[in-house]
Design a protein around this motif. Structure first.
Motif, PDB file in Angstrom:
ATOM      1  N   ASP A 151       0.938  -1.143   0.105  1.00 24.27           N
ATOM      2  CA  ASP A 151      -0.192   0.084  -0.075  1.00 24.27           C
ATOM      3  C   ASP A 151       0.962   1.358  -0.048  1.00 24.27           C
ATOM      4  O   ASP A 151       1.864   1.342   0.584  1.00 24.27           O
ATOM      5  CB  ASP A 151      -0.867   0.002   1.046  1.00 24.27           C
ATOM      6  N   PHE A 152       0.580   2.239  -0.697  1.00 23.46           N
ATOM      7  CA  PHE A 152       1.236   3.515  -0.916  1.00 23.46           C
ATOM      8  C   PHE A 152       1.191   4.259   0.653  1.00 23.46           C
ATOM      9  O   PHE A 152       2.157   5.091   0.859  1.00 23.46           O
ATOM     10  CB  PHE A 152       0.626   4.385  -1.917  1.00 23.46           C
ATOM     11  N   GLN A 153       0.331   3.994   1.360  1.00 20.44           N
ATOM     12  CA  GLN A 153       0.295   4.762   2.715  1.00 20.44           C
ATOM     13  C   GLN A 153       1.324   4.193   3.538  1.00 20.44           C
ATOM     14  O   GLN A 153       1.834   4.775   4.424  1.00 20.44           O
ATOM     15  CB  GLN A 153      -1.153   4.301   3.363  1.00 20.44           C
ATOM     16  N   LEU A 154       2.224   2.896   3.104  1.00 17.27           N
ATOM     17  CA  LEU A 154       3.402   2.290   3.832  1.00 17.27           C
ATOM     18  C   LEU A 154       4.547   2.995   3.449  1.00 17.27           C
ATOM     19  O   LEU A 154       5.610   2.479   3.970  1.00 17.27           O
ATOM     20  CB  LEU A 154       3.379   1.050   3.636  1.00 17.27           C
ATOM     21  N   LYS A 155       4.510   4.116   2.987  1.00 15.80           N
ATOM     22  CA  LYS A 155       5.889   4.572   2.528  1.00 15.80           C
ATOM     23  C   LYS A 155       6.726   5.176   3.657  1.00 15.80           C
ATOM     24  O   LYS A 155       7.861   5.043   3.624  1.00 15.80           O
ATOM     25  CB  LYS A 155       5.560   5.768   1.289  1.00 15.80           C
ATOM     26  N   ASP A 156       6.013   5.511   4.538  1.00 15.77           N
ATOM     27  CA  ASP A 156       6.706   6.003   5.822  1.00 15.77           C
ATOM     28  C   ASP A 156       7.390   5.085   6.557  1.00 15.77           C
ATOM     29  O   ASP A 156       8.271   4.842   7.280  1.00 15.77           O
ATOM     30  CB  ASP A 156       5.951   6.811   6.622  1.00 15.77           C
TER      31      ASP A 156
END
Ligand SMILES: Nc1ncnc2c1ncn2[C@@H]1O[C@H](COP(=O)(O)OP(=O)(O)OP(=O)(O)O)[C@@H](O)[C@H]1O
Ligand SMILES: [Mg+2]
Lengths: 368, 236
Positions: free
Chosen positions: A335-340
């Motif tokens: 998921d792109f939200q997981l970049k952090d």
């Protein structure tokens, strides 16, 4: 004099190294398999998407690099992690934002367009002013941060400095929230630097936008990094900074005013963070009191990744982290939200596998 | 009197390192400070150069009181300390280390001239000019440390164990160089474990024992003194 290392500690160190290497290999293999699977076998994304991700990673990476340099400079000279550095960047971002806001309300009418304001009448001057204001604010903040919070603790244990830095970070963040309110502010750029404007190139049949703000940020951060490198390598101040970092007492014996060099180091670090902050305003377009938090921690990660204390390492680490973060989620099919999460996983991994970072050397005992 | 040290009391936390040290040095002299490990020799030099502050006592250099002056300003008065263990900047080149020695000077042309004269005195350094300080041999580092000290134009040079860890031949050379520097007008306060060599070139000398001066005299006198021979010259 070197302390002799007993054989048992020696063996333990060797074992530790094997474990580190083993963990490193396992993780690399897993990542390789995962990325190969997603990128090559599934072909979820076209080439244009990768170019787009890579580009935004480079742009963000340039900002991380500028901030990371500040962590590394300060660490090199004081052996402390200045956790308030992200907030120094945030103040610079506000400097840029407010400069644009003020200039937007200064009328500069011409006969052709009577509603024209200063911001759009003189876009380049406005951008220049934004950088001057942002950099000045951040450099000043860095200077006083050291003078007020850190200097009295020069001889205190390292942990106390660290806690003070975290405290300073919280204070600055809350101060900004009190002064400017908690809501996110939209940064209104001059029209020519509209975030949606740019060059369009064609990659594999699809259009990719290369935004002006992005190119501008990337070029400017590159120039600033070159400038910093020249400053550190070629000027008298740079030599004094390196001397203080390598051996403070001997620097005194050369006639270096160590306090002055420490102050200037904080000013330079602050100025670079301020420039990154203004870039953030111009390119990302949103600021609030929390703006410095994530970039701050990520730049810290970048500095550790490159080898804390090592300037080219911080630059490389910053760019790498920006790129990894941008293409990572797609590359691993998460998921792109997981970049952090990627950034912080990298921090943990580097600390386990190679604590000295990519370009860093093992810290000598004398330094620890 | 060029340097006058009066009743120095210096502590490291609870450790009383100097217990009332007094001595002086006249312009043009080589004065040696000898003593066993831990006697407090380096502590004396660090106190003169301002790295340490005395709890009591005074350091006067050419009529000016030094003990309140910060170390970077003491350097500007012409008191240059070449510390124990050379303390070369390891990740700077030989040239950069010499530039650091000239940190208090601004005249570019003069700095370049000084560098050439250091290279003349130490041709080895010229060959190694672009090499990192940390990669030099012990002898080369000592040459660099002395050269770096000279770049500042000392009127008083404080040398802390310049012969430490060097081969006998190199020790000979270093002492020749020290004498030569002195003949060209620089006063020298020399701390040494190699008492034989130090006393041979010293005009006067002091013997330091656990933070106190226990003996003083001309270099020749001390070389003849039976208790000095016993304690520091390997006794015969
Ligand atoms: N940083 C320090 N902290 C605590 N004690 C110290 C420190 N430096 C020196 N001392 C103590 O002060 C005393 C004098 O030390 P100093 O280094 O001046 O001796 P020295 O005569 O130069 O010896 P050496 O010949 O081994 O260099 C010693 O007992 C030493 O243990
Ligand atoms: Mg000593």
């Amino acid at each position: 004099m070197d302390k002799p290392i007993s054989t048992s500690t020696h063996n333990k160190l060797r074992l530790e190294r094997y474990i580190r290497t083993a963990i490193g290999i396992v993780i690399s293999a897993f990542l390789f398999w995962r990325i190969y699977n997603v990128v090559v076998l599934q072909q979820h994304f076209g080439a244009d998407t990768w170019v787009r991700f890579g580009l935004s990673g480079l742009i963000l990476g340039g900002m991380y690099a500028l901030i990371a340099i500040g962590y590394t400079l300060v660490y090199g000279i004081m052996f402390m992690i200045n956790f308030a550095h992200g907030e120094v960047m945030m103040l610079g971002a506000f400097g840029g934002y407010f400069t644009f806001e003020i200039l937007r309300f200064i009328p500069a009418p011409t006969t052709a367009s009577p509603d024209l304001n200063f911001l759009n009448a003189n876009p380049f001057l406005s951008v220049l002013l934004a950088f001057v204001v942002g950099i000045t604010i951040s450099a000043t903040a860095g200077f006083y941060l050291e003078k007020i919070a850190y200097r009295p603790l020069r001889n205190a244990p390292r942990l106390i400095l660290l806690i003070t830095a975290i405290g300073a970070s919280t204070i600055l963040q809350n101060l900004a929230m009190l002064l400017f309110g908690p809501q996110r502010k939209n940064v209104v750029n001059p029209d020519v630097l509209d975030r949606a404007a740019g060059w369009v190139i064609n990659v594999g049949g699809n259009d990719v936008l290369i935004s002006y703000t992005g190119v501008f940020s990337l070029v400017l951060s590159t120039l600033l990094m070159i400038g910093l490198f020249i400053l550190v390598q070629r000027t008298k101040l740079g030599r004094a900074m390196r001397a203080v970092a390598q051996d403070k007492n001997t620097a005194f014996l050369m006639g270096v005013d160590v306090n002055d060099v420490v102050s200037k180091t904080f000013i330079i670090s602050g100025a670079l963070a301020g420039a990154a902050g203004v870039m953030w305003s111009i390119h990302m377009g949103l600021v609030n009191h929390f703006t410095g938090f994530l970039p701050g921690i990520k730049a810290f990660t970048a500095a550790v990744m490159g080898g804390i204390g090592n300037i080219p390492g911080a630059m490389l680490g910053g760019i790498l982290l920006g790129v990894i973060e941008a293409i990572g989620p797609a590359g691993m099919g998460i998921d792109f939200q997981l970049k952090d999460v990627i950034a912080f996983s990298i921090l943990v991994l580097v600390l386990i596998v190679r604590p000295s970072g990519i370009l860093g050397e093992k810290l000598s005992e004398e330094k620890l | 009197m060029m340097l006058h040290v009066e009743n120095l009391q210096v502590y490291y936390g609870a450790i009383h390192a100097l217990k009332g040290v007094s001595f002086h040095l006249d312009k043009g002299e080589v004065v040696a400070l000898i003593g066993a490990n831990g006697a407090g020799k380096s502590t004396v030099l660090k106190t003169i150069s301002g790295l340490l502050r005395p709890r009591e006592g005074s350091v006067t250099f050419e009529g000016q009181v030094l003990e309140e002056v910060p170390p970077q300003d003491i350097v500007r008065k012409g008191v240059i300390h070449v510390p124990e263990g050379r303390k070369i900047f390891p990740r700077m080149t030989v040239t950069e280390n010499l530039e650091m020695g000239a940190y208090i000077h601004a005249d570019r042309a003069a700095i370049n001239r000084d560098m050439e004269s250091v290279f003349e005195r130490f041709p080895r350094l010229k060959e190694r000019r672009n090499q990192l300080g940390g990669t030099l041999s012990g002898g080369e580092q000592q040459m660099l440390a002395i050269g770096r000290g000279l770049m500042a134009h000392p009127s008083l040079l404080l040398l802390d164990e310049p012969s430490m860890g060097l081969s006998p031949l190199l020790v000979e050379q270093i002492f020749d160089i020290i004498q030569d520097i002195n003949e060209q007008g620089t006063s020298i306060l020399l701390v040494e474990q190699n008492a034989q060599m130090a006393l041979a070139i010293a005009d006067r000398a002091y013997v330091l024992e656990t933070g106190k001066i226990v003996m003083q005299g001309t270099g020749d006198d001390l070389l003849q003194d039976s208790s000095v021979i016993e304690a520091y010259l390997g006794g015969h």
